[in-house]
Design a protein around this motif. Structure first.
Motif, short mmCIF file in Angstrom:
data_model
loop_
_atom_site.label_atom_id
_atom_site.label_comp_id
_atom_site.label_asym_id
_atom_site.label_seq_id
_atom_site.Cartn_x
_atom_site.Cartn_y
_atom_site.Cartn_z
N UNK A 1 58.44 65.82 31.11
CA UNK A 1 58.89 65.19 32.36
C UNK A 1 60.25 64.49 32.26
N UNK A 2 61.08 64.77 31.26
CA UNK A 2 62.33 64.03 31.17
C UNK A 2 63.23 64.26 32.39
N UNK A 3 63.81 63.19 32.90
CA UNK A 3 64.74 63.29 34.04
C UNK A 3 66.07 62.72 33.59
N UNK B 1 68.70 71.26 25.35
CA UNK B 1 68.74 70.32 24.22
C UNK B 1 67.59 69.31 24.33
N UNK B 2 67.38 68.79 25.54
CA UNK B 2 66.29 67.81 25.73
C UNK B 2 64.94 68.47 25.49
N UNK B 3 64.78 69.67 26.02
CA UNK B 3 63.51 70.39 25.84
C UNK B 3 63.23 70.61 24.35
N UNK B 4 64.26 71.04 23.63
CA UNK B 4 64.09 71.33 22.19
C UNK B 4 63.79 70.05 21.41
N UNK C 1 58.26 71.03 27.71
CA UNK C 1 58.46 72.33 28.37
C UNK C 1 59.76 72.35 29.18
N UNK C 2 60.54 73.40 29.02
CA UNK C 2 61.85 73.46 29.69
C UNK C 2 61.70 73.26 31.20
N UNK C 3 60.68 73.86 31.77
CA UNK C 3 60.50 73.79 33.24
C UNK C 3 60.16 72.37 33.72
N UNK C 4 59.81 71.49 32.79
CA UNK C 4 59.46 70.11 33.19
C UNK C 4 60.69 69.20 33.21
N UNK C 5 61.80 69.72 32.69
CA UNK C 5 63.01 68.90 32.58
C UNK C 5 63.81 68.98 33.89
N UNK C 6 64.33 67.84 34.33
CA UNK C 6 65.21 67.80 35.50
C UNK C 6 66.56 67.21 35.05
N UNK C 7 67.65 67.85 35.44
CA UNK C 7 68.98 67.31 35.13
C UNK C 7 69.79 67.26 36.42
N UNK C 8 70.45 66.14 36.66
CA UNK C 8 71.30 66.04 37.86
C UNK C 8 72.60 65.32 37.54
N UNK C 9 73.64 65.73 38.25
CA UNK C 9 74.97 65.19 38.00
C UNK C 9 75.45 64.37 39.19
N UNK D 1 66.37 72.50 37.50
CA UNK D 1 64.96 72.45 37.09
C UNK D 1 64.90 73.33 35.85
N UNK D 2 64.59 72.71 34.70
CA UNK D 2 64.75 73.46 33.45
C UNK D 2 66.22 73.81 33.34
N UNK D 3 66.53 75.03 32.93
CA UNK D 3 67.96 75.39 32.77
C UNK D 3 68.44 76.32 33.90
#
Lengths: 68, 68, 68, 68, 68, 68
Positions: free
Chosen positions: C1-3, C27-30, C35-43, E53-55
């Motif tokens: 769940x990392x945001x 990088x965060x997923x690794x 799980x990659x699909x659980x990661x959210x990144x926003x700029x 969402x993910x990459x």
């Protein structure tokens, strides 16, 4: 994909805050027509001496209330 | 000058999180061609009962997993 | 769940920023084994006159560079 | 209505941080000509191992200083 | 004193977003028993190519949807 | 290493906001005894229809003021 951050002063019961988190997720999902599972809500708790309204911290306003 | 905030649910080992912080700094520096020393990365840790996916907090989903 | 929230000064090519977003997610997923699909990144893009290192805004330091 | 978030590495005395919060509120009110009571300031405290300048966390740079 | 930040991908009608802002304020006030006038809600809009969402950025997933 | 985020409703002159940014950096440096060059300040500008005090957006309160 809405991501919501709620900033709160420390002091409320965890159960009350968790209920707020759930209800905010439902409100955002409903009003934005976003799938509920796509909504993320997180709470950031702040110490009363580190939160100020104007130049009076919450710790100070609480202390003033106790004295009055 | 990139400034990165990582919001994580409480529970991971500090060493793992510190390694993530370092690696994210390197990734941002490399992909944006920004001097490594100009990058700032900070982590915000959130209690599981204060982080929700949809209207289910992480505390609840963890409890459901334990029961299953 | 990392945001993850990345704050950047305006001016980079969209493609470069999008690549940074994807690479940070990986990088965060690794590193966190999330799980990659659980990661959210926003700029979050910030105007140069609204971003300061010390008491010098990026707009000012860019103007000084042009003069030198 | 200015809302200010100050992100700090853990370690300073609460009184010093509270004074910073009050002074920042006054500075924002003065420079933006915003009513003091409309300003909100909050501090987010970050563990030294979760804050990095480049790829060196504050915990590491503090440990290196102690050794030198 | 709850302060809420809603991060959204660009693309929704302003009126829909404003209604979400109002409803979230009411939900937070009700569930936390906080005076409505003390609640602050603000929306941060993010370009689809800067939200992943993910990459996979939102711009990419939208393009893939158009093709299918 | 203090990192400050100022959230403002759209509408102020850039020069006024830049001066606020510089002054906040100096205030934080002075009160926290942090080297000025280590301080980062950034401003996030929010559309009036996306910022609410209670359940009234800034766009609505401005419109009501114009009518009165």
């Amino acid at each position: 994909m809405p991501i919501i951050q709620i900033n709160l002063v420390e002091g409320r019961d965890d159960k009350v805050v968790s209920e707020c988190v759930r209800e905010v997720a439902r409100t955002v999902s409903r009003t934005l027509d976003a799938p509920l599972a796509s909504v993320r809500v997180m709470v950031n708790v702040i110490k009363p001496q580190f939160f100020a309204v104007g130049d009076v911290t919450k710790a100070e306003s609480a202390a003033q209330k106790d004295k009055s």
